[in-house]
Design an enzyme around this catalytic site. Structure first.
Site, short mmCIF file in Angstrom:
data_model
loop_
_atom_site.label_atom_id
_atom_site.label_comp_id
_atom_site.label_asym_id
_atom_site.label_seq_id
_atom_site.Cartn_x
_atom_site.Cartn_y
_atom_site.Cartn_z
N LEU A 18 0.84 -1.21 0.00
CA LEU A 18 0.00 0.00 0.00
C LEU A 18 0.87 1.25 0.00
O LEU A 18 1.92 1.27 0.62
CB LEU A 18 -0.86 0.02 1.28
CG LEU A 18 -1.75 -1.20 1.50
CD1 LEU A 18 -2.32 -1.17 2.92
CD2 LEU A 18 -2.87 -1.23 0.47
N ASP A 60 3.60 -5.69 2.52
CA ASP A 60 3.97 -4.66 3.50
C ASP A 60 4.55 -5.24 4.79
O ASP A 60 4.78 -4.50 5.76
CB ASP A 60 2.72 -3.82 3.86
CG ASP A 60 2.43 -2.74 2.82
OD1 ASP A 60 3.38 -2.05 2.41
OD2 ASP A 60 1.26 -2.60 2.43
N GLU A 65 6.73 -3.02 12.59
CA GLU A 65 6.31 -2.21 13.74
C GLU A 65 4.80 -2.18 13.90
O GLU A 65 4.28 -2.06 15.01
CB GLU A 65 6.81 -0.77 13.58
CG GLU A 65 6.30 0.14 14.67
CD GLU A 65 6.69 1.58 14.46
OE1 GLU A 65 7.45 2.09 15.29
OE2 GLU A 65 6.26 2.20 13.48
N ASP A 66 4.08 -2.28 12.78
CA ASP A 66 2.63 -2.12 12.85
C ASP A 66 1.92 -3.30 13.51
O ASP A 66 0.74 -3.19 13.84
CB ASP A 66 2.07 -1.89 11.43
CG ASP A 66 2.51 -0.53 10.89
OD1 ASP A 66 2.52 0.43 11.67
OD2 ASP A 66 2.88 -0.46 9.71
N ARG A 85 -3.47 -6.04 5.39
CA ARG A 85 -2.38 -6.29 6.34
C ARG A 85 -2.83 -7.05 7.60
O ARG A 85 -2.01 -7.37 8.45
CB ARG A 85 -1.71 -4.96 6.74
CG ARG A 85 -1.14 -4.20 5.56
CD ARG A 85 -0.19 -3.11 6.00
NE ARG A 85 0.95 -3.67 6.74
CZ ARG A 85 1.79 -2.94 7.47
NH1 ARG A 85 1.63 -1.65 7.57
NH2 ARG A 85 2.79 -3.52 8.10
N ARG A 131 -5.99 4.05 10.21
CA ARG A 131 -5.63 2.67 10.55
C ARG A 131 -6.01 2.28 11.99
O ARG A 131 -6.36 1.14 12.26
CB ARG A 131 -4.13 2.47 10.37
CG ARG A 131 -3.62 2.72 8.96
CD ARG A 131 -4.12 1.67 7.98
NE ARG A 131 -3.68 1.95 6.63
CZ ARG A 131 -2.49 1.59 6.14
NH1 ARG A 131 -1.62 0.94 6.89
NH2 ARG A 131 -2.18 1.87 4.89
N HIS A 164 0.47 7.67 9.72
CA HIS A 164 0.37 7.30 11.14
C HIS A 164 0.81 8.48 12.02
O HIS A 164 1.52 9.37 11.55
CB HIS A 164 1.32 6.14 11.43
CG HIS A 164 0.94 4.84 10.83
ND1 HIS A 164 1.76 4.14 9.97
CD2 HIS A 164 -0.18 4.07 10.98
CE1 HIS A 164 1.17 3.01 9.62
NE2 HIS A 164 -0.01 2.95 10.20
N CYS A 251 9.10 2.02 11.37
CA CYS A 251 8.26 0.87 10.95
C CYS A 251 9.05 -0.38 10.65
O CYS A 251 8.49 -1.47 10.62
CB CYS A 251 7.42 1.15 9.72
SG CYS A 251 7.47 2.74 9.06
C1 CIR Z 1 1.19 0.71 4.74
O1 CIR Z 1 0.55 1.50 4.06
O2 CIR Z 1 0.67 0.09 5.66
C2 CIR Z 1 2.64 0.48 4.42
N1 CIR Z 1 2.88 0.63 3.03
C3 CIR Z 1 3.51 1.43 5.20
C4 CIR Z 1 3.44 1.22 6.68
C5 CIR Z 1 4.36 2.11 7.43
N2 CIR Z 1 4.36 1.80 8.81
C6 CIR Z 1 4.61 2.66 9.77
O3 CIR Z 1 4.77 3.84 9.51
N3 CIR Z 1 4.62 2.21 11.01
#
Ligand code: CIR
Length: 256
Positions: A18, A60, A65-66, A85, A131, A164, A251
């Site tokens: 994404l 992704d 981290e997410d 995700r 999110r 975020h 991340c």
């Molecule tokens: C997303 O859109 O979820 C990923 N392409 C990028 C996530 C980045 N994560 C973060 O900043 N903790």
């Protein structure tokens, strides 16, 4: 002090992840190279780094981290807010359970992305974003409170240019915050020493304090000069390919 980190190198379908930015298609070989330099930097900060296998089911998934919130007193498995995700939390769970046997999770309809959670000592800022929803934030706040932490919500849904909360803020320690200009006046950050990032360097706000060092993204000279004045070791890392996919320095790892 952090002792360990978990990372997951990008997969060759990384470009299918994404993104909301229009910076072009990431180059996979270069992304791998940047990821390797990033992992080395964590090791240089004294961390033992666990490298998970690339996971082509989730383009992704390198943004580990997410998927979890790790604290010295316990960890929470998140429920990522993007449907694409969602499966990443289950994918990383076994690795996390090795270190955190009691691992509560964010339950539906709650959603939380780790990128929305900023730890500043015993206080946590929880971003409400596209999110992380209010229910997820409430569940997370309850877990944190049970471990003796306080938290505050920061709604970033109307802040332009960030995915975020941590796309726009970082904690240097429990008293000093790095803040994008649009968030500098937010009441949640009153009382903190603030290093404000210029609007044309906003991406640099996503820096990471790791023990005695601060990891910063390359290409933001004014921010880098400000950081060097803080007297911390400054490690500058090229993030060009991850930036194309909305990813920042924080991340790419889970630190604990
Ligand atoms: C997303 O859109 O979820 C990923 N392409 C990028 C996530 C980045 N994560 C973060 O900043 N903790």
């Amino acid at each position: 002090m952090f002792q360990r980190a978990i990372v997951r190198p990008p997969t060759d379908n990384f470009a299918e992840g994404l993104t909301t930015v229009d910076l072009g298609v990431p180059d996979f070989a270069r992304a791998l190279e940047e990821h390797a330099r990033y992992s080395e930097a964590l090791e240089r900060c004294g961390l033992l780094v666990t490298h998970l296998s690339p996971d082509p089911r989730y383009p992704d998934a390198t943004f580990v981290e997410d998927t979890a919130i790790l604290t010295p007193r316990g960890a929470v498995l998140t429920r990522p807010g993007a449907p694409e995700r969602l499966g990443e939390a289950a994918a990383i769970e076994p690795a996390l359970r090795c270190f955190f046997p009691g691992l509560p999770r964010i339950e539906p309809p709650g959603t939380v992305d780790g990128g929305d959670v900023c730890e500043a000592g015993d206080h946590f800022f929880i971003g409400i974003s596209t999110r992380t929803n209010a229910e997820g934030a409430r569940q997370l706040a309850r877990h944190l409170a049970a471990w003796g932490y306080t938290s505050a919500e920061v709604d970033v849904r109307n802040v332009a240019g960030i995915l975020h909360l941590k796309s726009g803020i970082a904690a240097i320690d429990d008293k000093r915050l790095v803040l994008m200009e649009a968030l500098a006046g937010h009441p949640a950050f009153r009382g903190y020493e603030r290093l404000v990032v210029a609007p044309d360097e906003t991406y640099a706000a996503n820096c990471v304090r790791v023990n005695d060092a601060l990891l910063v993204a390359a290409g933001f000279p004014r921010f880098e000069a400000d950081v060097r004045r803080l007297g911390l070791e400054t490690i500058v890392l090229d993030m060009s390919e991850f930036q194309k996919m909305d990813g920042g320095l924080s991340c790419l790892s889970l630190r604990f």
